[in-house]
Scaffold this motif. Structure first.
Motif, PDB file in Angstrom:
ATOM      1  N   PHE A  55       0.825  -1.206   0.000  1.00 14.29           N
ATOM      2  CA  PHE A  55       0.000   0.000   0.000  1.00 14.29           C
ATOM      3  C   PHE A  55       0.860   1.257   0.000  1.00 14.29           C
ATOM      4  CE2 PHE A  55      -2.602   3.326   1.978  1.00 14.29           C
ATOM      5  CZ  PHE A  55      -3.741   3.252   1.190  1.00 14.29           C
ATOM      6  N   ALA A  56       1.961   1.232   0.742  1.00 10.06           N
ATOM      7  CA  ALA A  56       2.859   2.384   0.773  1.00 10.06           C
ATOM      8  C   ALA A  56       3.432   2.657  -0.612  1.00 10.06           C
ATOM      9  CB  ALA A  56       3.976   2.149   1.782  1.00 10.06           C
ATOM     10  N   GLU A  57       3.751   1.598  -1.339  1.00  7.87           N
ATOM     11  CA  GLU A  57       4.255   1.752  -2.708  1.00  7.87           C
ATOM     12  C   GLU A  57       3.191   2.346  -3.622  1.00  7.87           C
ATOM     13  OE1 GLU A  57       7.187  -2.213  -2.553  1.00  7.87           O
ATOM     14  OE2 GLU A  57       5.300  -2.234  -3.677  1.00  7.87           O
ATOM     15  N   LEU A  58       1.950   1.959  -3.398  1.00  7.53           N
ATOM     16  CA  LEU A  58       0.837   2.450  -4.224  1.00  7.53           C
ATOM     17  C   LEU A  58       0.464   3.879  -3.870  1.00  7.53           C
ATOM     18  CD1 LEU A  58      -1.494   1.733  -6.276  1.00  7.53           C
ATOM     19  CD2 LEU A  58      -2.840   1.053  -4.271  1.00  7.53           C
ATOM     20  N   ALA A  59       0.473   4.221  -2.587  1.00  2.00           N
ATOM     21  CA  ALA A  59      -0.021   5.517  -2.129  1.00  2.00           C
ATOM     22  C   ALA A  59       0.967   6.650  -2.341  1.00  2.00           C
ATOM     23  CB  ALA A  59      -0.385   5.417  -0.640  1.00  2.00           C
ATOM     24  N   GLY A  60       2.235   6.392  -2.120  1.00  2.00           N
ATOM     25  CA  GLY A  60       3.204   7.487  -2.189  1.00  2.00           C
ATOM     26  C   GLY A  60       2.943   8.479  -1.073  1.00  2.00           C
ATOM     27  N   VAL A 102      -6.478   7.474  -1.354  1.00  2.00           N
ATOM     28  CA  VAL A 102      -6.012   6.277  -2.067  1.00  2.00           C
ATOM     29  C   VAL A 102      -7.066   5.181  -2.021  1.00  2.00           C
ATOM     30  CG1 VAL A 102      -4.231   4.498  -2.177  1.00  2.00           C
ATOM     31  CG2 VAL A 102      -3.627   6.834  -1.527  1.00  2.00           C
ATOM     32  N   VAL A 103      -7.695   4.996  -0.852  1.00  2.00           N
ATOM     33  CA  VAL A 103      -8.682   3.938  -0.692  1.00  2.00           C
ATOM     34  C   VAL A 103      -9.906   4.190  -1.562  1.00  2.00           C
ATOM     35  CG1 VAL A 103     -10.296   2.879   0.937  1.00  2.00           C
ATOM     36  CG2 VAL A 103      -7.917   3.234   1.604  1.00  2.00           C
ATOM     37  N   ARG A 104     -10.385   5.423  -1.589  1.00  2.00           N
ATOM     38  CA  ARG A 104     -11.593   5.750  -2.341  1.00  2.00           C
ATOM     39  C   ARG A 104     -11.370   5.671  -3.851  1.00  2.00           C
ATOM     40  NH1 ARG A 104     -15.852   4.347   0.269  1.00  2.00           N
ATOM     41  NH2 ARG A 104     -16.286   5.539   2.154  1.00  2.00           N
ATOM     42  N   ASN A 105     -10.140   5.849  -4.278  1.00  2.00           N
ATOM     43  CA  ASN A 105      -9.810   5.750  -5.699  1.00  2.00           C
ATOM     44  C   ASN A 105      -8.806   4.617  -5.914  1.00  2.00           C
ATOM     45  OD1 ASN A 105     -11.171   8.364  -6.821  1.00  2.00           O
ATOM     46  ND2 ASN A 105     -10.038   9.044  -5.017  1.00  2.00           N
ATOM     47  N   ASN A 150     -17.861  -0.768  -5.642  1.00  2.00           N
ATOM     48  CA  ASN A 150     -17.249   0.205  -4.734  1.00  2.00           C
ATOM     49  C   ASN A 150     -15.811   0.567  -5.082  1.00  2.00           C
ATOM     50  OD1 ASN A 150     -19.625   0.250  -3.117  1.00  2.00           O
ATOM     51  ND2 ASN A 150     -18.960  -1.635  -2.107  1.00  2.00           N
ATOM     52  N   PHE A 151     -15.139  -0.308  -5.843  1.00  2.00           N
ATOM     53  CA  PHE A 151     -13.760  -0.025  -6.254  1.00  2.00           C
ATOM     54  C   PHE A 151     -13.624  -0.279  -7.756  1.00  2.00           C
ATOM     55  CE2 PHE A 151     -13.675  -1.560  -1.841  1.00  2.00           C
ATOM     56  CZ  PHE A 151     -13.118  -0.449  -1.203  1.00  2.00           C
ATOM     57  N   PRO A 152     -14.292   0.557  -8.576  1.00  2.00           N
ATOM     58  CA  PRO A 152     -14.339   0.314 -10.028  1.00  2.00           C
ATOM     59  C   PRO A 152     -12.982   0.368 -10.719  1.00  2.00           C
ATOM     60  CG  PRO A 152     -15.189   2.495  -9.490  1.00  2.00           C
ATOM     61  CD  PRO A 152     -15.014   1.786  -8.202  1.00  2.00           C
ATOM     62  N   ASN A 153     -12.008   1.047 -10.110  1.00  2.00           N
ATOM     63  CA  ASN A 153     -10.688   1.177 -10.739  1.00  2.00           C
ATOM     64  C   ASN A 153      -9.693   0.121 -10.264  1.00  2.00           C
ATOM     65  OD1 ASN A 153     -11.491   3.559 -12.140  1.00  2.00           O
ATOM     66  ND2 ASN A 153     -11.173   4.758 -10.263  1.00  2.00           N
ATOM     67  N   ALA A 154     -10.127  -0.721  -9.337  1.00  2.00           N
ATOM     68  CA  ALA A 154      -9.237  -1.756  -8.801  1.00  2.00           C
ATOM     69  C   ALA A 154      -9.301  -3.015  -9.663  1.00  2.00           C
ATOM     70  CB  ALA A 154      -9.631  -2.096  -7.364  1.00  2.00           C
ATOM     71  N   GLN A 155      -8.290  -3.848  -9.520  1.00  2.00           N
ATOM     72  CA  GLN A 155      -8.274  -5.144 -10.195  1.00  2.00           C
ATOM     73  C   GLN A 155      -8.636  -6.211  -9.172  1.00  2.00           C
ATOM     74  OE1 GLN A 155      -4.504  -6.254 -11.938  1.00  2.00           O
ATOM     75  NE2 GLN A 155      -5.135  -8.386 -12.212  1.00  2.00           N
ATOM     76  N   LEU A 156      -9.787  -6.865  -9.361  1.00  2.34           N
ATOM     77  CA  LEU A 156     -10.235  -7.889  -8.423  1.00  2.34           C
ATOM     78  C   LEU A 156      -9.592  -9.233  -8.746  1.00  2.34           C
ATOM     79  CD1 LEU A 156     -14.053  -7.121  -8.133  1.00  2.34           C
ATOM     80  CD2 LEU A 156     -12.178  -6.255  -6.728  1.00  2.34           C
ATOM     81  N   VAL A 157      -9.117  -9.902  -7.701  1.00  5.38           N
ATOM     82  CA  VAL A 157      -8.521 -11.231  -7.846  1.00  5.38           C
ATOM     83  C   VAL A 157      -9.312 -12.181  -6.945  1.00  5.38           C
ATOM     84  CG1 VAL A 157      -6.441 -12.624  -7.674  1.00  5.38           C
ATOM     85  CG2 VAL A 157      -6.263 -10.179  -8.223  1.00  5.38           C
ATOM     86  N   ALA A 208      -0.969  -7.969  12.397  1.00  2.00           N
ATOM     87  CA  ALA A 208      -0.854  -6.516  12.499  1.00  2.00           C
ATOM     88  C   ALA A 208       0.521  -6.018  12.043  1.00  2.00           C
ATOM     89  CB  ALA A 208      -1.127  -6.070  13.929  1.00  2.00           C
ATOM     90  N   LEU A 209       1.506  -6.902  12.021  1.00  3.21           N
ATOM     91  CA  LEU A 209       2.846  -6.501  11.582  1.00  3.21           C
ATOM     92  C   LEU A 209       2.900  -6.258  10.073  1.00  3.21           C
ATOM     93  CD1 LEU A 209       4.949  -9.058  13.677  1.00  3.21           C
ATOM     94  CD2 LEU A 209       4.517  -6.641  14.192  1.00  3.21           C
ATOM     95  N   THR A 210       2.081  -6.974   9.324  1.00  2.00           N
ATOM     96  CA  THR A 210       2.117  -6.863   7.862  1.00  2.00           C
ATOM     97  C   THR A 210       0.846  -6.269   7.272  1.00  2.00           C
ATOM     98  OG1 THR A 210       1.316  -9.151   7.694  1.00  2.00           O
ATOM     99  CG2 THR A 210       3.708  -8.791   7.583  1.00  2.00           C
ATOM    100  N   LEU A 211      -0.266  -6.357   8.015  1.00  2.48           N
ATOM    101  CA  LEU A 211      -1.550  -5.910   7.479  1.00  2.48           C
ATOM    102  C   LEU A 211      -2.143  -4.779   8.311  1.00  2.48           C
ATOM    103  CD1 LEU A 211      -3.193  -9.366   6.678  1.00  2.48           C
ATOM    104  CD2 LEU A 211      -1.986  -7.850   5.097  1.00  2.48           C
ATOM    105  N   ARG A 212      -2.839  -3.888   7.641  1.00  2.00           N
ATOM    106  CA  ARG A 212      -3.515  -2.767   8.290  1.00  2.00           C
ATOM    107  C   ARG A 212      -5.015  -2.870   8.013  1.00  2.00           C
ATOM    108  NH1 ARG A 212      -2.202   3.663   7.156  1.00  2.00           N
ATOM    109  NH2 ARG A 212      -3.831   4.529   8.525  1.00  2.00           N
ATOM    110  N   THR A 213      -5.841  -2.606   9.027  1.00  2.00           N
ATOM    111  CA  THR A 213      -7.295  -2.709   8.886  1.00  2.00           C
ATOM    112  C   THR A 213      -7.914  -1.347   8.588  1.00  2.00           C
ATOM    113  OG1 THR A 213      -7.347  -4.533  10.460  1.00  2.00           O
ATOM    114  CG2 THR A 213      -9.422  -3.422  10.011  1.00  2.00           C
ATOM    115  N   VAL A 214      -8.770  -1.309   7.594  1.00  2.31           N
ATOM    116  CA  VAL A 214      -9.521  -0.099   7.253  1.00  2.31           C
ATOM    117  C   VAL A 214     -10.996  -0.467   7.184  1.00  2.31           C
ATOM    118  CG1 VAL A 214      -9.964   1.677   5.526  1.00  2.31           C
ATOM    119  CG2 VAL A 214      -7.624   0.920   5.942  1.00  2.31           C
ATOM    120  N   THR A 215     -11.839   0.195   7.990  1.00  2.00           N
ATOM    121  CA  THR A 215     -13.280  -0.065   7.971  1.00  2.00           C
ATOM    122  C   THR A 215     -14.005   1.143   7.373  1.00  2.00           C
ATOM    123  OG1 THR A 215     -13.507   0.811  10.219  1.00  2.00           O
ATOM    124  CG2 THR A 215     -13.179  -1.564   9.980  1.00  2.00           C
TER     125      THR A 215
END
Length: 296
Positions: free
Chosen positions: A165-170, A177-180, A200-207, A245-252
């Motif tokens: 995410f840090a690489e994506l967000a800058g 970043v989350v909303r787009n 909800n995330f039309p610009n994302a690539q779903l896997v 929590a060391l590798t993942l961050r939660t966003v609600t």
């Protein structure tokens, strides 16, 4: 005289033609009448042996002697899972048993469905009376079944890989970043989260992955930037494995929710109304906080 005779012949011919035309017209009146009779019989009340008058869809269940509920084959605690005693337990199981109790019949769970969408398909095909399986309302399912009233609401959440995410967000803020979102998002295949992700995330690539455990692992290893599901499952997963929590961050999300409903066949309108009333009169209405507390 000749003219009079010809006129008489013409008149007879005209009348015959009119009669010929009238026959098909009269015949065309019958099908709607037959259709109306069929419709009336389909919705006619059924008198039971004990004297009760029941709607056809309710009478079908009572005569069958059981309420058949379609439920996903794999366990999803705390909604439905097999405990150490071999008993099927959970909030969705409790709701199914309550509906069956009010109908005066036992419940039988059909767990042949391998995906969440397949649960709705079993109901649509008439192989089960209800589908109760942590099912959210989607446009796809809405084309083949009826949705009951909401019996529980789940907020949406993301499990985000911190490095990816840090690489994506800058330098951009998190909310922007989350909303787009333009990265990759892992979802469970053939679930409501595929549709929610597209919307909800039309610009994302779903896997898509077969199971939620595989979705989380993909986010943990960086195969996808984030894992997408409801807040209860996300919080439960993190609570069970604090090392995440060391590798993942939660966003609600406060403005996105997944309303859970029972699925009912399109012809079973009285059953739908009955299920809605059971949900409305239910004394213990589960919430995310109450269910998480019971797990602890």
């Amino acid at each position: 005289m000749m003219r009079a005779a010809l006129a008489a012949v013409a008149t007879v011919a005209t009348m015959a033609a009119m009669l010929c035309l009238a026959v098909p017209a009269a015949a065309q009146v019958k099908p709607p009448a037959v259709a109306a009779q069929a419709t009336e019989s389909r919705f006619a009340m059924v008198q039971m042996a004990d004297g009760r008058l029941l709607a056809p869809d309710i009478a079908r269940i009572v005569n069958h002697g059981e309420l058949v509920v379609s439920m996903l084959s794999s366990d999803n605690p705390p909604f439905f899972s097999v405990n150490k005693k071999g008993e099927l337990v959970g909030t969705d199981v409790d709701l199914a048993k309550l509906i069956a109790k009010e109908l005066g019949v036992p419940v039988r769970f059909d767990r042949s469905a391998k995906t969440f969408d397949a649960v709705a398909e079993v109901v649509a095909a008439g192989q089960a009376d209800l589908g109760i399986s942590r099912l959210a309302r989607t446009l796809k399912r809405g084309q083949m079944v009826h949705f009951s009233s909401t019996y529980m609401r789940l907020g949406h959440a993301l499990l985000i890989n911190r490095i990816r995410f840090a690489e994506l967000a800058g330098d951009r803020p998190l909310a922007q970043v989350v909303r787009n979102f333009t990265g990759t998002i892992g979802v469970i295949a053939n679930s409501s989260w595929v549709e929610f992700g597209r919307r909800n995330f039309p610009n994302a690539q779903l896997v898509a992955f077969p199971t939620w455990a595989e979705v989380v692992n993909a986010a943990k290893t960086g195969q996808v930037v984030a894992a997408y599901r409801d807040e209860m499952e996300v919080l439960q997963y993190v609570n069970n494995d604090p090392s995440l929590a060391l590798t993942l961050r939660t966003v609600t999300f406060n403005d996105l929710e997944s309303p859970l409903s029972a699925m009912v066949g399109v012809r079973d309108l009285t059953l739908l109304s009955f299920v809605n009333e059971v949900i409305a009169q239910r004394a213990d209405k589960p919430t995310v906080s109450s269910v998480l507390k019971s797990i602890k």
